[in-house]
Design a protein around this motif. Structure first.
Motif, PDB file in Angstrom:
ATOM      1  N   ASN A 156      29.077  36.304  35.411  1.00  0.00           N
ATOM      2  CA  ASN A 156      29.085  34.940  35.911  1.00  0.00           C
ATOM      3  C   ASN A 156      29.612  34.049  34.788  1.00  0.00           C
ATOM      4  O   ASN A 156      29.017  33.984  33.717  1.00  0.00           O
ATOM      5  CB  ASN A 156      27.668  34.524  36.306  1.00  0.00           C
ATOM      6  N   PRO A 157      30.747  33.368  34.990  1.00  0.00           N
ATOM      7  CA  PRO A 157      31.329  32.572  33.901  1.00  0.00           C
ATOM      8  C   PRO A 157      30.454  31.391  33.468  1.00  0.00           C
ATOM      9  O   PRO A 157      30.532  30.954  32.321  1.00  0.00           O
ATOM     10  CB  PRO A 157      32.653  32.083  34.463  1.00  0.00           C
ATOM     11  N   ARG A 158      29.622  30.899  34.341  1.00  0.00           N
ATOM     12  CA  ARG A 158      28.785  29.745  34.000  1.00  0.00           C
ATOM     13  C   ARG A 158      27.566  30.159  33.166  1.00  0.00           C
ATOM     14  O   ARG A 158      27.256  29.544  32.158  1.00  0.00           O
ATOM     15  CB  ARG A 158      28.328  29.038  35.266  1.00  0.00           C
ATOM     16  N   THR A 159      26.881  31.235  33.625  1.00  0.00           N
ATOM     17  CA  THR A 159      25.639  31.629  32.951  1.00  0.00           C
ATOM     18  C   THR A 159      25.812  32.824  32.029  1.00  0.00           C
ATOM     19  O   THR A 159      24.891  33.174  31.301  1.00  0.00           O
ATOM     20  CB  THR A 159      24.562  31.976  33.987  1.00  0.00           C
ATOM     21  N   LYS A 160      26.944  33.474  32.078  1.00  0.00           N
ATOM     22  CA  LYS A 160      27.248  34.681  31.291  1.00  0.00           C
ATOM     23  C   LYS A 160      26.362  35.872  31.672  1.00  0.00           C
ATOM     24  O   LYS A 160      26.319  36.864  30.976  1.00  0.00           O
ATOM     25  CB  LYS A 160      27.122  34.423  29.776  1.00  0.00           C
ATOM     26  N   GLU A 161      25.646  35.753  32.802  1.00  0.00           N
ATOM     27  CA  GLU A 161      24.799  36.846  33.280  1.00  0.00           C
ATOM     28  C   GLU A 161      25.653  37.920  33.939  1.00  0.00           C
ATOM     29  O   GLU A 161      26.623  37.611  34.641  1.00  0.00           O
ATOM     30  CB  GLU A 161      23.794  36.321  34.316  1.00  0.00           C
ATOM     31  N   PRO A 162      25.310  39.208  33.750  1.00  0.00           N
ATOM     32  CA  PRO A 162      26.026  40.273  34.454  1.00  0.00           C
ATOM     33  C   PRO A 162      25.749  40.207  35.958  1.00  0.00           C
ATOM     34  O   PRO A 162      24.633  39.894  36.367  1.00  0.00           O
ATOM     35  CB  PRO A 162      25.466  41.560  33.858  1.00  0.00           C
ATOM     36  N   VAL A 163      26.775  40.477  36.751  1.00  0.00           N
ATOM     37  CA  VAL A 163      26.670  40.447  38.209  1.00  0.00           C
ATOM     38  C   VAL A 163      27.285  41.728  38.754  1.00  0.00           C
ATOM     39  O   VAL A 163      28.387  42.110  38.343  1.00  0.00           O
ATOM     40  CB  VAL A 163      27.417  39.223  38.788  1.00  0.00           C
ATOM     41  N   GLU A 164      26.573  42.391  39.662  1.00  0.00           N
ATOM     42  CA  GLU A 164      27.111  43.586  40.299  1.00  0.00           C
ATOM     43  C   GLU A 164      28.077  43.170  41.404  1.00  0.00           C
ATOM     44  O   GLU A 164      27.727  42.378  42.283  1.00  0.00           O
ATOM     45  CB  GLU A 164      25.987  44.440  40.884  1.00  0.00           C
ATOM     46  N   ILE A 165      29.282  43.705  41.359  1.00  0.00           N
ATOM     47  CA  ILE A 165      30.288  43.438  42.381  1.00  0.00           C
ATOM     48  C   ILE A 165      30.412  44.700  43.223  1.00  0.00           C
ATOM     49  O   ILE A 165      30.689  45.786  42.690  1.00  0.00           O
ATOM     50  CB  ILE A 165      31.638  43.067  41.747  1.00  0.00           C
ATOM     51  N   ALA A 166      30.186  44.579  44.517  1.00  0.00           N
ATOM     52  CA  ALA A 166      30.169  45.729  45.420  1.00  0.00           C
ATOM     53  C   ALA A 166      31.575  46.315  45.593  1.00  0.00           C
ATOM     54  O   ALA A 166      32.590  45.630  45.409  1.00  0.00           O
ATOM     55  CB  ALA A 166      29.622  45.313  46.771  1.00  0.00           C
ATOM     56  N   ALA A 167      31.624  47.588  45.968  1.00  0.00           N
ATOM     57  CA  ALA A 167      32.896  48.234  46.289  1.00  0.00           C
ATOM     58  C   ALA A 167      33.484  47.557  47.525  1.00  0.00           C
ATOM     59  O   ALA A 167      32.754  47.064  48.389  1.00  0.00           O
ATOM     60  CB  ALA A 167      32.678  49.715  46.547  1.00  0.00           C
ATOM     61  N   SER A 168      34.804  47.507  47.611  1.00  0.00           N
ATOM     62  CA  SER A 168      35.453  46.873  48.755  1.00  0.00           C
ATOM     63  C   SER A 168      36.812  47.510  48.998  1.00  0.00           C
ATOM     64  O   SER A 168      37.288  48.310  48.197  1.00  0.00           O
ATOM     65  CB  SER A 168      35.605  45.365  48.516  1.00  0.00           C
ATOM     66  N   LYS A 169      37.409  47.113  50.109  1.00  0.00           N
ATOM     67  CA  LYS A 169      38.757  47.558  50.450  1.00  0.00           C
ATOM     68  C   LYS A 169      39.627  46.309  50.555  1.00  0.00           C
ATOM     69  O   LYS A 169      39.187  45.280  51.058  1.00  0.00           O
ATOM     70  CB  LYS A 169      38.761  48.307  51.776  1.00  0.00           C
ATOM     71  N   ALA A 170      40.873  46.410  50.089  1.00  0.00           N
ATOM     72  CA  ALA A 170      41.766  45.253  50.108  1.00  0.00           C
ATOM     73  C   ALA A 170      43.136  45.664  50.640  1.00  0.00           C
ATOM     74  O   ALA A 170      43.650  46.728  50.289  1.00  0.00           O
ATOM     75  CB  ALA A 170      41.911  44.679  48.711  1.00  0.00           C
ATOM     76  N   PRO A 171      43.746  44.826  51.499  1.00  0.00           N
ATOM     77  CA  PRO A 171      45.104  45.109  51.945  1.00  0.00           C
ATOM     78  C   PRO A 171      46.086  44.840  50.809  1.00  0.00           C
ATOM     79  O   PRO A 171      45.919  43.899  50.042  1.00  0.00           O
ATOM     80  CB  PRO A 171      45.315  44.140  53.100  1.00  0.00           C
ATOM     81  N   VAL A 172      47.103  45.701  50.701  1.00  0.00           N
ATOM     82  CA  VAL A 172      48.089  45.590  49.626  1.00  0.00           C
ATOM     83  C   VAL A 172      49.483  45.721  50.232  1.00  0.00           C
ATOM     84  O   VAL A 172      49.712  46.545  51.117  1.00  0.00           O
ATOM     85  CB  VAL A 172      47.870  46.704  48.579  1.00  0.00           C
TER      86      VAL A 172
END
Length: 90
Positions: A62-78
């Protein structure tokens, strides 16, 4: 260029009515969307290809608090441009 401008350009280039161009564009985007949902690759030789890429789960910050954040797996169109398209814009 937005969707309406694209439809107008397609109508001018093809000589077809705008309504027909809009139907064709909507059909194209619908078919590509459905193919990507089914995790199929759509390849237009000379233009490029659309596919789905998997993104693994990762830890961000998190850029504001510098706390680590888990980002879930995802699918993206390319979209990957084909050689002819790359050469055309250079």
């Amino acid at each position: 260029m937005n969707k309406n401008e694209l439809i107008t350009a397609m109508a001018e280039a093809s000589g077809l009515p705008k309504k027909d161009c809009e139907i064709a564009l909507n059909a194209f985007t619908g078919v590509v969307e459905n193919a990507l949902k089914a995790e199929n690759k759509v390849q237009l030789v000379g233009f490029g290809s659309f596919e789905v890429k998997a993104r693994a789960a990762r830890t961000g910050r998190n850029p504001r608090t510098k706390e680590p954040v888990e980002i879930a797996a995802s699918k993206a169109p390319v979209f990957k441009a084909g050689k002819a398209l790359k050469d055309a814009i250079q």
